[in-house]
Enzyme design. Structure first.
Site, PDB file in Angstrom:
ATOM      1  N   GLY A  10       9.012  -2.710  22.611  1.00 15.82           N
ATOM      2  CA  GLY A  10       8.113  -1.792  21.547  1.00 15.82           C
ATOM      3  C   GLY A  10       9.085  -0.322  21.147  1.00 15.82           C
ATOM      4  N   ARG A  70      10.740  -8.457  20.363  1.00 18.87           N
ATOM      5  CA  ARG A  70      10.382  -8.929  21.886  1.00 18.87           C
ATOM      6  C   ARG A  70      11.014 -10.141  21.894  1.00 18.87           C
ATOM      7  NH1 ARG A  70       7.150  -5.438  24.663  1.00 18.87           N
ATOM      8  NH2 ARG A  70       5.943  -4.019  23.184  1.00 18.87           N
ATOM      9  N   ASP A 101      11.382  -2.557  30.870  1.00 21.87           N
ATOM     10  CA  ASP A 101      11.815  -3.347  31.913  1.00 21.87           C
ATOM     11  C   ASP A 101      12.399  -4.881  31.237  1.00 21.87           C
ATOM     12  OD1 ASP A 101      11.026  -1.982  34.294  1.00 21.87           O
ATOM     13  OD2 ASP A 101       8.923  -2.695  34.358  1.00 21.87           O
ATOM     14  N   THR A 123      10.532   3.697  27.472  1.00 19.63           N
ATOM     15  CA  THR A 123       8.884   3.026  27.564  1.00 19.63           C
ATOM     16  C   THR A 123       8.082   4.348  27.564  1.00 19.63           C
ATOM     17  OG1 THR A 123       7.115   1.743  28.736  1.00 19.63           O
ATOM     18  CG2 THR A 123       8.925   2.631  30.110  1.00 19.63           C
ATOM     19  N   ASP A 125       5.247   4.062  28.905  1.00 16.09           N
ATOM     20  CA  ASP A 125       4.430   4.097  29.785  1.00 16.09           C
ATOM     21  C   ASP A 125       4.858   4.591  31.137  1.00 16.09           C
ATOM     22  OD1 ASP A 125       2.634   2.440  28.510  1.00 16.09           O
ATOM     23  OD2 ASP A 125       3.206   0.211  29.275  1.00 16.09           O
ATOM     24  N   ASP A 127       7.040   3.489  33.259  1.00 23.15           N
ATOM     25  CA  ASP A 127       6.886   2.922  34.515  1.00 23.15           C
ATOM     26  C   ASP A 127       8.018   2.156  35.245  1.00 23.15           C
ATOM     27  OD1 ASP A 127       6.960   0.998  32.646  1.00 23.15           O
ATOM     28  OD2 ASP A 127       5.188  -0.242  33.113  1.00 23.15           O
ATOM     29  N   ARG A 169      -0.096  -0.936  30.586  1.00 23.55           N
ATOM     30  CA  ARG A 169      -0.632  -2.475  31.033  1.00 23.55           C
ATOM     31  C   ARG A 169      -0.695  -2.543  32.759  1.00 23.55           C
ATOM     32  NH1 ARG A 169       0.305  -7.635  29.380  1.00 23.55           N
ATOM     33  NH2 ARG A 169       0.793  -6.894  27.370  1.00 23.55           N
TER      34      ARG A 169
END
Length: 340
Positions: A10, A70, A101, A123, A125, A127, A169
Site C-alpha cells: 500500500g 501487491r 511485511d 506501513t 499500521d 506493525d 488488519r
C-alpha cells in the site's frame, strides 16, 4: 555501483522522503534506478534512472513517485526464476526494498538466495516488528484523530452513537492512538476481542449519562461471536489477504437494534494513507533512506533499517518480518481508563 529502489504494498505518506534520502545521499560512483510498481516492475524490468533533480521537493508529497503494487514473485516458481534473471540483467549491485511485511518477506527470501538486498520498513499500521515506528503511521494517526475530533460535534448535536472505522488488519495501533488523542469513548482493536453484549453495555451506560458516544474500531476487529467482518470474501491479494471492511456498519446496525439509540458509521479507509506526510514522517523517512544507502555503501546486505529510541539502527531482514508488532495489554489498559 548500480542501485535499484522499489516501493511495494500500500502507498504510504513518507515513501517519497525515503526515495529522496537514498538518492541525495548516494554520492559519486552510484547510479540509482527506481523500479516502477514494486515487485511487478522487477518482473517486467520497468525502471527509471533517478538523480537529484528527479527527487527535488518530493519529500512533501504523499504516495510514491515509483508507483506500487501487491505482487508476490515467490508465489509461482516461474516468477521467482524471472525475478532472479531480471535482477542480474538489470545489473543491480544492490536493491533497496521499501515496504511492509509482505514486501519485506520477499526481500528476505531474495536475500536468503544470496542477492544484495536492504530493507526499509513501511506501513501505516506500525506493525513491523523490531522497530519503534514506521513512517506513515504518524500521519495516519493525525488524520484519524482529526476526523474523530470533527465527529464529536455532530454526534453530540444529534445525540447519536458514531462508529469510526480505521485501518488495522491485525494490529490496532492507529485506532488506539487516534482514539486516545481524540477522546473516543470506546476503542475496539483486533488484539482484544469483545462480545456484542459487552459493547452494548458500554453504549447503554454512556448514552444514559452523556447522550452521545464515539466508538473507534479497527477494520480487523471482530466481535467474539464472529470469525471476521470482510468487505469481499472472494477478493484475495497475492499474499493471501482477504479484503477487510464493514465492521463499523455491522456494529452500527446491531447497536441500534439492541439499544434503540440512533447509530451511524463512518469508514475512513484510504483517507488515512493519502495526502501530505507530517513533519515527523518526512524526517523519519529521510533518515531511513540515508541509512539504507549507508548500508549499501558498507555492503552490509540482508538487513533492515529500524528506529530504536531516537537512533536509526539496522537489524537482520528476517527479524523485521518474524512476527507482528501488536498493541500490548498495558497500552490497552491505558485506553480503558477513558472508556465511559
Amino acid at each position: 555501483m548500480r542501485i535499484g529502489i522499489l516501493t511495494g504494498g500500500g502507498d504510504c505518506p513518507g515513501l517519497n522522503a525515503v526515495i529522496r534520502g537514498i538518492v541525495r545521499s548516494s554520492g559519486e560512483g552510484y547510479e540509482i534506478y527506481g523500479v516502477l510498481n514494486g515487485w511487478k516492475g522487477m518482473l517486467s524490468k520497468d525502471v527509471m534512472k533517478l538523480d537529484n533533480e528527479d527527487v527535488e521537493g518530493i519529500h512533501i508529497l504523499g504516495g510514491t513517485i515509483l508507483g506500487t503494487a501487491r505482487v508476490n514473485p515467490f508465489k509461482r516458481e516461474e516468477d521467482r526464476m524471472l525475478l532472479e534473471k531480471n535482477f542480474k540483467e538489470l545489473g543491480f549491485d544492490a536493491l533497496i526494498a521499501i515496504g511492509g511485511d509482505d514486501t519485506l518477506s520477499v526481500a528476505a527470501k531474495l536475500s536468503s538466495l544470496g542477492y544484495p538486498v536492504v530493507g526499509v520498513p513501511k506501513t501505516i499500521d506500525n506493525d513491523v516488528s523490531n522497530t519503534d515506528y514506521t513512517f506513515g503511521f504518524h500521519t495516519a494517526v493525525n488524520v484519524g484523530a482529526d476526523a474523530i475530533d470533527r465527529l464529536h460535534s455532530t454526534a453530540k448535536s444529534h445525540q447519536r452513537v458514531m462508529i469510526v472505522e480505521l485501518m488495522g488488519r491485525e494490529a490496532g495501533w492507529i485506532t488506539i492512538e487516534a482514539g486516545l488523542a481524540a477522546g473516543a469513548h470506546l476503542i475496539l482493536i483486533p488484539e482484544f476481542p469483545m462480545t456484542i453484549n459487552e459493547i452494548v453495555t458500554y453504549v447503554n451506560r454512556r448514552m444514559k449519562k452523556n447522550r452521545y458516544m464515539i466508538i473507534a474500531v479497527a477494520e480487523g476487529f471482530k466481535p467474539t461471536e464472529l470469525e471476521e467482518v470482510v468487505a469481499d470474501k472472494s477478493t484475495i491479494d497475492a499474499f493471501g489477504h482477504i479484503r477487510l471492511g464493514g465492521v463499523a456498519h455491522y456494529l452500527a446496525e446491531i447497536i441500534e437494534q439492541k439499544t434503540g439509540y440512533e447509530t451511524r458509521s463512518v469508514v475512513l479507509g484510504h483517507l488515512l494513507r493519502g495526502g501530505t506526510p507530517t513533519a515527523f514522517d518526512r524526517i523519519l523517512g529521510t533518515r531511513y533512506g540515508v541509512e539504507a544507502m549507508n548500508l549499501v555503501k558498507k555492503r552490509d546486505f540482508g538487513r533492515m533499517v529500524a528506529l530504536k529510541g531516537n537512533e536509526i539502527i539496522s537489524i537482520p531482514l528476517e527479524y523485521g518480518v518474524a512476527t507482528k508488532k501488536l498493541v500490548p495489554f498495558e497500552y490497552y489498559k491505558l485506553a480503558q481508563i477513558f472508556f465511559d
